[in-house]
Design a protein around this motif. Structure first.
Motif, PDB file in Angstrom:
ATOM      1  N   SER A  85      15.096  17.533  -2.358  1.00 58.14           N
ATOM      2  CA  SER A  85      14.564  18.803  -1.853  1.00 58.14           C
ATOM      3  C   SER A  85      14.164  19.671  -3.029  1.00 58.14           C
ATOM      4  O   SER A  85      14.604  19.441  -4.166  1.00 58.14           O
ATOM      5  N   TRP A  86      13.296  20.627  -2.756  1.00 60.02           N
ATOM      6  CA  TRP A  86      12.808  21.540  -3.792  1.00 60.02           C
ATOM      7  C   TRP A  86      12.325  22.819  -3.137  1.00 60.02           C
ATOM      8  O   TRP A  86      12.261  22.883  -1.897  1.00 60.02           O
ATOM      9  N   ASN A  87      11.973  23.797  -3.956  1.00 67.97           N
ATOM     10  CA  ASN A  87      11.481  25.069  -3.409  1.00 67.97           C
ATOM     11  C   ASN A  87       9.969  25.021  -3.286  1.00 67.97           C
ATOM     12  O   ASN A  87       9.252  25.810  -3.914  1.00 67.97           O
ATOM     13  N   ALA A  88       9.495  24.108  -2.511  1.00 66.99           N
ATOM     14  CA  ALA A  88       8.051  23.927  -2.346  1.00 66.99           C
ATOM     15  C   ALA A  88       7.834  23.211  -1.020  1.00 66.99           C
ATOM     16  O   ALA A  88       8.798  22.748  -0.399  1.00 66.99           O
ATOM     17  N   PRO A  89       6.569  23.120  -0.563  1.00 71.73           N
ATOM     18  CA  PRO A  89       6.309  22.491   0.736  1.00 71.73           C
ATOM     19  C   PRO A  89       6.677  21.005   0.787  1.00 71.73           C
ATOM     20  O   PRO A  89       6.815  20.358  -0.245  1.00 71.73           O
ATOM     21  N   LEU A  90       6.768  20.494   2.012  1.00 68.71           N
ATOM     22  CA  LEU A  90       7.115  19.096   2.258  1.00 68.71           C
ATOM     23  C   LEU A  90       6.099  18.129   1.645  1.00 68.71           C
ATOM     24  O   LEU A  90       4.895  18.310   1.792  1.00 68.71           O
ATOM     25  N   ALA A  91       6.612  17.117   0.982  1.00 69.96           N
ATOM     26  CA  ALA A  91       5.778  15.989   0.547  1.00 69.96           C
ATOM     27  C   ALA A  91       6.432  14.716   1.065  1.00 69.96           C
ATOM     28  O   ALA A  91       7.658  14.582   1.026  1.00 69.96           O
ATOM     29  N   ILE A  92       5.623  13.811   1.570  1.00 72.23           N
ATOM     30  CA  ILE A  92       6.163  12.583   2.150  1.00 72.23           C
ATOM     31  C   ILE A  92       5.314  11.404   1.671  1.00 72.23           C
ATOM     32  O   ILE A  92       4.100  11.401   1.823  1.00 72.23           O
ATOM     33  N   SER A  93       5.995  10.481   1.038  1.00 75.51           N
ATOM     34  CA  SER A  93       5.291   9.323   0.499  1.00 75.51           C
ATOM     35  C   SER A  93       5.881   8.055   1.104  1.00 75.51           C
ATOM     36  O   SER A  93       7.093   7.869   1.096  1.00 75.51           O
ATOM     37  N   ILE A  94       5.014   7.215   1.631  1.00 76.77           N
ATOM     38  CA  ILE A  94       5.480   5.954   2.211  1.00 76.77           C
ATOM     39  C   ILE A  94       4.770   4.795   1.528  1.00 76.77           C
ATOM     40  O   ILE A  94       3.560   4.849   1.293  1.00 76.77           O
ATOM     41  N   THR A  95       5.543   3.799   1.177  1.00 74.41           N
ATOM     42  CA  THR A  95       4.983   2.546   0.677  1.00 74.41           C
ATOM     43  C   THR A  95       5.261   1.488   1.737  1.00 74.41           C
ATOM     44  O   THR A  95       6.401   1.338   2.170  1.00 74.41           O
ATOM     45  N   ALA A  96       4.225   0.826   2.169  1.00 74.36           N
ATOM     46  CA  ALA A  96       4.388  -0.202   3.194  1.00 74.36           C
ATOM     47  C   ALA A  96       4.093  -1.575   2.600  1.00 74.36           C
ATOM     48  O   ALA A  96       3.190  -1.726   1.770  1.00 74.36           O
ATOM     49  N   ILE A  97       4.892  -2.541   3.024  1.00 76.57           N
ATOM     50  CA  ILE A  97       4.712  -3.911   2.573  1.00 76.57           C
ATOM     51  C   ILE A  97       4.324  -4.769   3.766  1.00 76.57           C
ATOM     52  O   ILE A  97       4.926  -4.666   4.838  1.00 76.57           O
ATOM     53  N   GLY A  98       3.322  -5.577   3.562  1.00 78.59           N
ATOM     54  CA  GLY A  98       2.908  -6.501   4.596  1.00 78.59           C
ATOM     55  C   GLY A  98       2.799  -7.894   4.012  1.00 78.59           C
ATOM     56  O   GLY A  98       3.016  -8.098   2.812  1.00 78.59           O
ATOM     57  N   GLU A  99       2.454  -8.842   4.869  1.00 81.01           N
ATOM     58  CA  GLU A  99       2.272 -10.210   4.382  1.00 81.01           C
ATOM     59  C   GLU A  99       0.999 -10.776   4.992  1.00 81.01           C
ATOM     60  O   GLU A  99       0.611 -10.408   6.104  1.00 81.01           O
ATOM     61  N   LEU A 126      10.939  11.303   0.707  1.00 78.39           N
ATOM     62  CA  LEU A 126      10.722  12.669   1.203  1.00 78.39           C
ATOM     63  C   LEU A 126      11.120  13.666   0.122  1.00 78.39           C
ATOM     64  O   LEU A 126      12.164  13.512  -0.508  1.00 78.39           O
ATOM     65  N   VAL A 127      10.280  14.673  -0.097  1.00 80.89           N
ATOM     66  CA  VAL A 127      10.721  15.843  -0.844  1.00 80.89           C
ATOM     67  C   VAL A 127      10.637  17.003   0.144  1.00 80.89           C
ATOM     68  O   VAL A 127       9.549  17.403   0.564  1.00 80.89           O
ATOM     69  N   LEU A 128      11.813  17.481   0.561  1.00 82.09           N
ATOM     70  CA  LEU A 128      11.901  18.457   1.643  1.00 82.09           C
ATOM     71  C   LEU A 128      11.924  19.868   1.082  1.00 82.09           C
ATOM     72  O   LEU A 128      12.498  20.101   0.007  1.00 82.09           O
ATOM     73  N   PRO A 129      11.331  20.819   1.801  1.00 81.20           N
ATOM     74  CA  PRO A 129      11.497  22.211   1.390  1.00 81.20           C
ATOM     75  C   PRO A 129      12.980  22.578   1.527  1.00 81.20           C
ATOM     76  O   PRO A 129      13.576  22.332   2.577  1.00 81.20           O
ATOM     77  N   THR A 169       0.845  -1.191   0.000  1.00 77.73           N
ATOM     78  CA  THR A 169       0.000   0.000   0.000  1.00 77.73           C
ATOM     79  C   THR A 169       0.882   1.242   0.000  1.00 77.73           C
ATOM     80  O   THR A 169       2.024   1.201   0.455  1.00 77.73           O
ATOM     81  N   THR A 170       0.362   2.347  -0.524  1.00 78.03           N
ATOM     82  CA  THR A 170       1.151   3.566  -0.554  1.00 78.03           C
ATOM     83  C   THR A 170       0.272   4.780  -0.282  1.00 78.03           C
ATOM     84  O   THR A 170      -0.924   4.761  -0.573  1.00 78.03           O
ATOM     85  N   ASP A 171       0.848   5.788   0.332  1.00 76.35           N
ATOM     86  CA  ASP A 171       0.120   7.012   0.657  1.00 76.35           C
ATOM     87  C   ASP A 171       1.033   8.204   0.479  1.00 76.35           C
ATOM     88  O   ASP A 171       2.213   8.137   0.799  1.00 76.35           O
ATOM     89  N   LEU A 172       0.474   9.297   0.001  1.00 76.55           N
ATOM     90  CA  LEU A 172       1.235  10.526  -0.188  1.00 76.55           C
ATOM     91  C   LEU A 172       0.616  11.626   0.671  1.00 76.55           C
ATOM     92  O   LEU A 172      -0.573  11.890   0.578  1.00 76.55           O
ATOM     93  N   LEU A 173       1.418  12.221   1.532  1.00 72.41           N
ATOM     94  CA  LEU A 173       0.945  13.314   2.382  1.00 72.41           C
ATOM     95  C   LEU A 173       1.699  14.594   2.020  1.00 72.41           C
ATOM     96  O   LEU A 173       2.913  14.556   1.810  1.00 72.41           O
ATOM     97  N   THR A 174       0.973  15.685   1.955  1.00 76.35           N
ATOM     98  CA  THR A 174       1.577  16.943   1.544  1.00 76.35           C
ATOM     99  C   THR A 174       1.253  18.049   2.538  1.00 76.35           C
ATOM    100  O   THR A 174       0.110  18.159   2.985  1.00 76.35           O
ATOM    101  N   ASP A 175       2.271  18.841   2.845  1.00 75.99           N
ATOM    102  CA  ASP A 175       2.088  20.013   3.704  1.00 75.99           C
ATOM    103  C   ASP A 175       1.014  20.919   3.093  1.00 75.99           C
ATOM    104  O   ASP A 175       0.977  21.105   1.882  1.00 75.99           O
ATOM    105  N   GLN A 176       0.159  21.458   3.920  1.00 70.52           N
ATOM    106  CA  GLN A 176      -0.948  22.351   3.543  1.00 70.52           C
ATOM    107  C   GLN A 176      -2.178  21.582   3.059  1.00 70.52           C
ATOM    108  O   GLN A 176      -3.256  22.146   2.944  1.00 70.52           O
TER     109      GLN A 176
END
Ligand SMILES: [Mg+2]
Length: 314
Positions: free
Chosen positions: A130-144, A89-92, A43-50
């Protein structure tokens, strides 16, 4: 030394060892062992600042915790045992508040690691930019899967009872940042009881229940008087003149589980109360498609499947 190299060496010092991670951070890809008897659940999820949080208003550790927790909640909904997570991670570029980008990254990980350790999840890889924009964080999790197989949204049968873990509504007052994914609960229930279908509540009880019903080609009839209402929903209700019940039905980010199971199993489960959080029967699966409510007079009426709707490309 790049930001990413620095972060990798910090992680190599701070990650707990994992016997199944044969090759981890610092190589081109991860190598994990031990999936012979089980199926992979990803499964994967993307979270973004703001959008999903406001970085200036929260502790970055809470953001790290939440980013991993929402993924683990999806694994819980599938009754899968978590194994590994990949963090991008894409960091500001200029960091945030009084933190550099590198310090921000470390704080995000400091929020994630205790949760990862509690659930036996190893951080097996990822990417940092990193980039000149707000934080974006994406995690992909693996389970069984366990020997009981995956739990999906699609197996609910007419006559099944619907159960929910915990209490609902008002997560915006704080619970949405302190998500406790119901992983152990899902695994225990899946092992001891016959579960037909499950979903985690990310966008509200009404909306997510209707998604489960749709995937199973059935309908649901909710007994509104039975919905377990969180204290936070009552608290919020005093402030905004929306009823606590409406909050419980439509607020997002509860990250509790909705389960469909045969009536005798539901009765046994509610009698046993095998978890440290409450389990409540909130309705049943019916043949007629859609979402319905049971009124006090015992009549059926349609119930709007409203909740938190992602705004797509707006
Ligand atoms: Mg989900």
């Amino acid at each position: 030394v790049t930001l990413e190299n620095e972060l990798i060496s910090w992680l190599q010092k701070n990650l707990p060892p994992s016997p199944r991670l044969l090759v981890g951070l610092g190589d081109d890809a991860a190598v994990l062992s031990g999936f012979d008897q089980s199926q992979l659940v990803v499964t994967t999820d993307l979270l973004t600042d703001q959008v999903d949080f406001v970085l200036d208003d929260v502790d970055p550790r809470q953001v790290g915790h939440k980013a991993l927790a929402v993924n683990l909640s999806d694994l819980a909904a599938m009754a899968a045992r978590p194994v590994a997570a990949f963090v991008s991670l894409v960091l500001p570029r200029s960091g945030c508040a009084n933190r550099s980008a590198g310090e921000l990254a470390v704080e995000l990980y400091r929020g994630m690691l205790p949760l990862a350790e509690r659930h036996g999840v190893t951080i097996a890889g990822g990417d940092t930019n990193s980039w000149n924009a707000p934080l974006a964080i994406s995690i992909t999790a693996i389970g069984e899967t366990t020997p009981h197989g995956p739990l999906t949204r699609a197996g609910a049968q007419v006559g099944d009872q619907l159960l929910v873990t915990g209490k609902l509504g008002g997560s915006i007052l704080g619970r949405h940042l302190e998500v406790e994914p119901r992983v152990d609960e899902a695994l225990l229930l899946h092992e001891r009881y016959e579960l037909h279908a499950g979903i985690d509540i990310s966008d509200g009880l009404a909306l997510d229940t209707s998604r489960l019903a749709e995937a199973s080609h059935v309908g649901t009839l909710l007994d509104l008087s039975a919905i377990p209402i969180a204290g936070a929903a009552r608290e919020l209700s005093k402030r905004d003149s929306t009823s606590a019940l409406k909050h419980a039905l439509t607020d997002g980010e509860d990250f509790e589980l909705v389960l469909a199971l045969p009536p005798n199993e539901a009765t046994r489960l509610v009698r046993d109360q095998p978890l440290s959080i409450p389990l409540t029967i909130i309705g049943q699966i019916i043949a007629e498609p859609g979402l319905w409510q049971l009124n006090a007079d015992g009549e059926r009426a349609p119930l709007a499947a409203t909740g938190y709707q992602h705004r797509g490309n707006e």
